[in-house]
Design an enzyme around this catalytic site. Structure first.
Site, short mmCIF file in Angstrom:
data_model
loop_
_atom_site.label_atom_id
_atom_site.label_comp_id
_atom_site.label_asym_id
_atom_site.label_seq_id
_atom_site.Cartn_x
_atom_site.Cartn_y
_atom_site.Cartn_z
CG ASP A 45 -2.00 1.04 1.16
OD1 ASP A 45 -2.35 1.46 0.03
OD2 ASP A 45 -2.50 1.44 2.21
CD1 TRP A 84 7.42 6.92 -1.64
CD2 TRP A 84 7.40 6.92 -3.89
NE1 TRP A 84 8.73 7.01 -2.07
CE2 TRP A 84 8.74 7.01 -3.45
CE3 TRP A 84 7.14 6.91 -5.25
CZ2 TRP A 84 9.81 7.09 -4.33
CZ3 TRP A 84 8.20 6.99 -6.14
CH2 TRP A 84 9.52 7.08 -5.67
CG HIS A 103 1.40 1.39 -9.15
ND1 HIS A 103 0.87 0.84 -8.01
CD2 HIS A 103 0.48 2.30 -9.60
CE1 HIS A 103 -0.32 1.38 -7.76
NE2 HIS A 103 -0.58 2.26 -8.71
CB SER A 125 -8.11 -5.53 -4.46
OG SER A 125 -8.66 -4.26 -4.76
CG ASN A 168 -6.94 -2.32 -6.73
OD1 ASN A 168 -5.98 -3.08 -6.57
ND2 ASN A 168 -7.28 -1.43 -5.80
NE ARG A 224 -3.23 -1.06 4.23
CZ ARG A 224 -4.41 -1.12 3.65
NH1 ARG A 224 -5.27 -2.05 4.02
NH2 ARG A 224 -4.74 -0.26 2.71
#
Length: 243
Positions: free
Chosen positions: A23, A28, A40, A68, A71, A191
């Site tokens: 995550d 970021w 990513h 997911s 997503n 996480r």
């Protein structure tokens, strides 16, 4: 060789299965004035570092939440990027993973996935099927509720056909209907990013998982962060409901 010191942890205190929610990639990148997709891309190298750290520690099973079922709600451009990215990561990394003895497994639904993504997932599975160093479960188009619903439908279908009796469904037999029946229960649910929720990841398998949340966004995550999480796990007193 890793720049981080691998901690010496007795085997009985190591998690056998780590579930990793990767995550914070988009945040970021946004914080740095970049496109979300750049986060990513950075996350790919981080995941490979995590795999290496698991091998160093002797952790036999890692599940990575790559895409997911929720997503699909993201922008069309980001979904398109993530589909191509997951496909290309597998294409780029499968030989390296194979050389390290990593067995790749795909966990998730087929519907809606690009055929090219499915092809790369299946190719990686076939190439690495006999490897024994560790297992990397790539959870692509995966959702915990969807997995349980699919299992319930399969059970109902068999019951309607007279092939299964209600009393045959137990905590031991139910996992046979999940996406990956051989997947062990999650010991450590990890996480990064500061968020403290499971996000529909491995709900059945994480019933007694130890949760460790870290504040770093995933692209900044290091092998040391994984070691710290495993050290924290090793200190926990796991009672599984007993006194």
């Amino acid at each position: 060789m890793s720049e981080f010191q691998v901690p010496e942890i007795p085997a009985q205190f190591l998690p056998k299965h780590i579930a990793l929610v990767m995550d914070g990639n988009g945040r970021w990148a946004t914080e740095r004035g970049m496109k979300r997709t750049e986060g990513h891309k950075r996350g790919e190298a981080v995941l490979l570092d995590v795999v290496d750290a698991c091998i160093e520690l002797g952790v036999p099973y890692l599940s990575a939440y790559a895409f997911s079922t929720e997503n699909w709600r993201r922008s069309t451009d980001e979904v398109r990027f993530l589909m191509g990215f997951n496909r290309d990561v597998l294409r780029r990394q499968r030989d390296d993973l194979h050389e390290k003895g990593v067995r790749v497994r795909w966990v998730g639904r087929r519907p809606r996935l690009w055929r090219s993504v499915i092809r790369e997932l299946e190719t990686a599975e076939e190439l690495t099927k006999d490897n024994t160093t560790m297992t990397l479960a790539m959870c692509v188009n995966y959702g915990g509720r969807a997995e349980i619903i699919d299992a319930a439908r399969d059970i109902a279908r068999l019951a309607a056909e007279g092939k299964l009796r209600p009393e045959q469904i137990t905590e031991k037999t139910f996992p046979n209907f999940l996406d990956e029946p051989d997947m062990p229960d999650v010991d450590l649910f990890l996480r990064p990013s500061g968020e403290k929720r499971t996000s529909n990841f491995l709900l059945w398998q994480s019933a007694y998982a130890e949760m460790v949340y870290q504040d770093k966004l995933f692209p900044d995550f290091t092998q040391q962060d994984l070691y710290d999480a495993v050290l924290e796990y090793a200190k926990r007193d796991r009672r599984f409901g007993s006194a």
